[in-house]
Design a protein around this motif. Structure first.
Motif, PDB file in Angstrom:
ATOM      1  N   UNK A 259      -6.203  24.449  -6.994  1.00 36.67           N
ATOM      2  CA  UNK A 259      -5.507  25.439  -7.809  1.00 36.67           C
ATOM      3  C   UNK A 259      -4.006  25.398  -7.616  1.00 36.67           C
ATOM      4  N   UNK A 260      -3.563  25.165  -6.368  1.00 40.28           N
ATOM      5  CA  UNK A 260      -2.130  25.118  -6.082  1.00 40.28           C
ATOM      6  C   UNK A 260      -1.427  24.025  -6.888  1.00 40.28           C
ATOM      7  N   UNK A 261      -2.127  22.954  -7.157  1.00 39.58           N
ATOM      8  CA  UNK A 261      -1.515  21.834  -7.886  1.00 39.58           C
ATOM      9  C   UNK A 261      -0.978  22.272  -9.247  1.00 39.58           C
ATOM     10  N   UNK A 262      -1.616  23.278  -9.836  1.00 39.73           N
ATOM     11  CA  UNK A 262      -1.245  23.694 -11.187  1.00 39.73           C
ATOM     12  C   UNK A 262       0.016  24.547 -11.213  1.00 39.73           C
ATOM     13  N   UNK A 263       0.634  24.739 -10.060  1.00 41.34           N
ATOM     14  CA  UNK A 263       1.929  25.417 -10.004  1.00 41.34           C
ATOM     15  C   UNK A 263       3.070  24.412  -9.934  1.00 41.34           C
ATOM     16  N   UNK A 264       2.770  23.107  -9.963  1.00 39.90           N
ATOM     17  CA  UNK A 264       3.788  22.079  -9.770  1.00 39.90           C
ATOM     18  C   UNK A 264       4.224  21.441 -11.088  1.00 39.90           C
ATOM     19  N   UNK A 265       5.476  20.997 -11.115  1.00 34.34           N
ATOM     20  CA  UNK A 265       5.971  20.232 -12.254  1.00 34.34           C
ATOM     21  C   UNK A 265       5.266  18.881 -12.344  1.00 34.34           C
ATOM     22  N   UNK A 266       4.953  18.310 -11.185  1.00 31.96           N
ATOM     23  CA  UNK A 266       4.289  17.002 -11.180  1.00 31.96           C
ATOM     24  C   UNK A 266       2.953  17.039 -11.920  1.00 31.96           C
ATOM     25  N   UNK A 267       2.191  18.118 -11.760  1.00 32.59           N
ATOM     26  CA  UNK A 267       0.916  18.233 -12.486  1.00 32.59           C
ATOM     27  C   UNK A 267       1.149  18.241 -13.984  1.00 32.59           C
ATOM     28  N   UNK A 268       2.137  19.001 -14.418  1.00 35.67           N
ATOM     29  CA  UNK A 268       2.419  19.092 -15.848  1.00 35.67           C
ATOM     30  C   UNK A 268       2.914  17.752 -16.382  1.00 35.67           C
ATOM     31  N   UNK A 269       3.808  17.123 -15.637  1.00 34.50           N
ATOM     32  CA  UNK A 269       4.330  15.823 -16.066  1.00 34.50           C
ATOM     33  C   UNK A 269       3.243  14.755 -16.074  1.00 34.50           C
ATOM     34  N   UNK A 270       2.398  14.754 -15.029  1.00 35.27           N
ATOM     35  CA  UNK A 270       1.346  13.742 -14.929  1.00 35.27           C
ATOM     36  C   UNK A 270       0.323  13.852 -16.039  1.00 35.27           C
ATOM     37  N   UNK A 271      -0.112  15.060 -16.323  1.00 33.18           N
ATOM     38  CA  UNK A 271      -1.137  15.244 -17.362  1.00 33.18           C
ATOM     39  C   UNK A 271      -0.562  15.060 -18.764  1.00 33.18           C
ATOM     40  N   UNK A 272       0.696  15.477 -18.947  1.00 39.10           N
ATOM     41  CA  UNK A 272       1.350  15.256 -20.245  1.00 39.10           C
ATOM     42  C   UNK A 272       1.517  13.765 -20.501  1.00 39.10           C
ATOM     43  N   UNK A 273       1.946  13.023 -19.485  1.00 37.66           N
ATOM     44  CA  UNK A 273       2.114  11.577 -19.625  1.00 37.66           C
ATOM     45  C   UNK A 273       0.783  10.903 -19.942  1.00 37.66           C
ATOM     46  N   UNK A 274      -0.291  11.390 -19.321  1.00 39.92           N
ATOM     47  CA  UNK A 274      -1.614  10.814 -19.589  1.00 39.92           C
ATOM     48  C   UNK A 274      -2.017  11.034 -21.047  1.00 39.92           C
ATOM     49  N   UNK A 275      -1.843  12.236 -21.540  1.00 35.69           N
ATOM     50  CA  UNK A 275      -2.253  12.569 -22.903  1.00 35.69           C
ATOM     51  C   UNK A 275      -1.368  11.870 -23.930  1.00 35.69           C
ATOM     52  N   UNK A 276      -0.057  11.835 -23.655  1.00 30.11           N
ATOM     53  CA  UNK A 276       0.879  11.278 -24.630  1.00 30.11           C
ATOM     54  C   UNK A 276       1.102   9.781 -24.450  1.00 30.11           C
ATOM     55  N   UNK A 277       0.417   9.197 -23.465  1.00 27.29           N
ATOM     56  CA  UNK A 277       0.521   7.759 -23.180  1.00 27.29           C
ATOM     57  C   UNK A 277       1.966   7.339 -22.883  1.00 27.29           C
ATOM     58  N   UNK A 278       2.662   8.177 -22.102  1.00 24.56           N
ATOM     59  CA  UNK A 278       4.025   7.873 -21.696  1.00 24.56           C
ATOM     60  C   UNK A 278       4.060   7.602 -20.197  1.00 24.56           C
ATOM     61  N   UNK A 279       5.210   7.147 -19.702  1.00 26.96           N
ATOM     62  CA  UNK A 279       5.333   6.809 -18.280  1.00 26.96           C
ATOM     63  C   UNK A 279       5.409   8.080 -17.424  1.00 26.96           C
ATOM     64  N   UNK A 280       4.686   8.062 -16.310  1.00 25.92           N
ATOM     65  CA  UNK A 280       4.728   9.191 -15.379  1.00 25.92           C
ATOM     66  C   UNK A 280       6.079   9.246 -14.668  1.00 25.92           C
TER      67      UNK A 280
ATOM     68  N   UNK B  79       0.835  -1.209   0.000  1.00 24.77           N
ATOM     69  CA  UNK B  79       0.000   0.000   0.000  1.00 24.77           C
ATOM     70  C   UNK B  79       0.862   1.249   0.000  1.00 24.77           C
ATOM     71  N   UNK B  80       1.918   1.258   0.828  1.00 24.83           N
ATOM     72  CA  UNK B  80       2.813   2.418   0.881  1.00 24.83           C
ATOM     73  C   UNK B  80       3.469   2.666  -0.469  1.00 24.83           C
ATOM     74  N   UNK B  81       3.848   1.594  -1.171  1.00 25.44           N
ATOM     75  CA  UNK B  81       4.483   1.745  -2.472  1.00 25.44           C
ATOM     76  C   UNK B  81       3.515   2.300  -3.520  1.00 25.44           C
ATOM     77  N   UNK B  82       2.259   1.887  -3.429  1.00 24.96           N
ATOM     78  CA  UNK B  82       1.254   2.443  -4.341  1.00 24.96           C
ATOM     79  C   UNK B  82       1.108   3.942  -4.103  1.00 24.96           C
ATOM     80  N   UNK B  83       1.014   4.328  -2.834  1.00 20.76           N
ATOM     81  CA  UNK B  83       0.893   5.748  -2.493  1.00 20.76           C
ATOM     82  C   UNK B  83       2.137   6.514  -2.943  1.00 20.76           C
ATOM     83  N   UNK B  84       3.325   5.914  -2.704  1.00 22.93           N
ATOM     84  CA  UNK B  84       4.579   6.571  -3.059  1.00 22.93           C
ATOM     85  C   UNK B  84       4.748   6.724  -4.565  1.00 22.93           C
ATOM     86  N   UNK B  85       3.981   5.962  -5.342  1.00 23.64           N
ATOM     87  CA  UNK B  85       4.044   6.062  -6.796  1.00 23.64           C
ATOM     88  C   UNK B  85       3.183   7.171  -7.374  1.00 23.64           C
TER      89      UNK B  85
END
Length: 259
Positions: free
Chosen positions: A233-254, A194-200
């Motif tokens: 709203x704060x989430x949209x200031x993070x690199x993780x948000x950009x990387x996560x959504x880009x990976x989703x759209x481009x079907x690449x690894x997060x 469970x911790x590893x899933x959360x950490x991912x």
């Protein structure tokens, strides 16, 4: 840092804390509480830790606060001991990183209270829970009168506290005190999985979710929803948000970087 009563290990992005006073059934004395306070700070300041597992050594998670230390306290020192436990448990509860309690055995009094300060509780089938303080002439002192009703409801909390009843893991699951019950040999593996899933997941987003849930539970629904919108709203200031959504759209690894 070396600790006397706590074993602190890091496995990839997961920290594992083990309360280690097995001869005293891991009872919480002042020294152990102060060490727990220090190790929480160490985890909070480590950007490479994304999730935490808390467990106990031997046949107990934590059997309670140390009665041998409490027996001769007076009003002032008793209050200070309660304040110490409450401060440390509140720090654990407020830690930005999710904490999973892997309850391997007795979780009584301060032990039950410690598990309730964690985000998620997974119990061994041999675990037992309770707030037996009234049988010792005291009240729960580390948050039990406050967190237990929030988890299991007012009536059930009052019954457990007023009667000093000790319940088994299956009953704890039924009333909502724990999330899951597994066999003893599966407990740590289940908690690690469970911790590893959360950490991912995106760690900043997970942290903000924890803040929103914890704070929102203390607010009226309109204020809570407004707070949720702010941290969304704060989430949209993070690199993780950009990387996560880009990976989703481009079907690449997060690839989350905690930034």
């Amino acid at each position: 840092m070396e600790y006397k009563n706590i074993v602190f290990q890091k496995e990839d992005k997961v920290a594992v804390l083990t309360i280690s006073r097995p001869k005293a059934l891991n009872a919480l004395n002042s020294e152990t509480l102060k060490e727990l306070d220090l190790v929480i700070d160490e985890i909070a300041n480590d950007d490479e830790i994304y999730a935490v597992i808390l467990t106990g050594e031997g046949k107990a998670f934590v059997a309670g606060a140390d009665i041998s230390e409490m027996k001769d306290l007076d009003v002032i020192s008793g209050r200070k001991f309660g304040q110490l436990g409450n401060r440390v448990f509140r720090k654990l509860e407020s830690l930005e990183k999710p904490v999973i309690a892997a309850v391997n055995g007795f979780a009584l009094g301060g032990g039950c209270e410690l598990s309730m300060a964690c985000d998620i509780r997974i119990a061994s089938s041999k675990a037992k829970f309770g707030q037996p303080e009234v049988g010792l002439g005291i009240t729960p002192g580390f948050g039990g009168t406050q967190r237990l009703p929030r988890l299991v409801g007012l009536g059930m909390a009052k019954e457990l506290i007023y009667t000093a009843k000790i319940i088994k893991a299956d009953e704890a699951l039924r009333i909502g005190l724990v999330n899951k019950v597994v066999e003893p040999e599966e407990l740590l593996a289940e908690a690690r999985a469970l911790a590893n899933i959360i950490a991912g997941q995106a760690p900043i987003a997970v942290s903000l979710c924890k803040a929103a849930i914890n704070k929102g539970m203390q607010l009226d629904i309109d204020s809570a929803i407004a707070y949720e919108a702010e941290i969304f709203g704060e989430c949209f200031s993070t690199e993780d948000q950009k990387n996560g959504m880009t990976a989703f759209i481009e079907k690449t690894e997060k690839c989350f970087k905690n930034k």
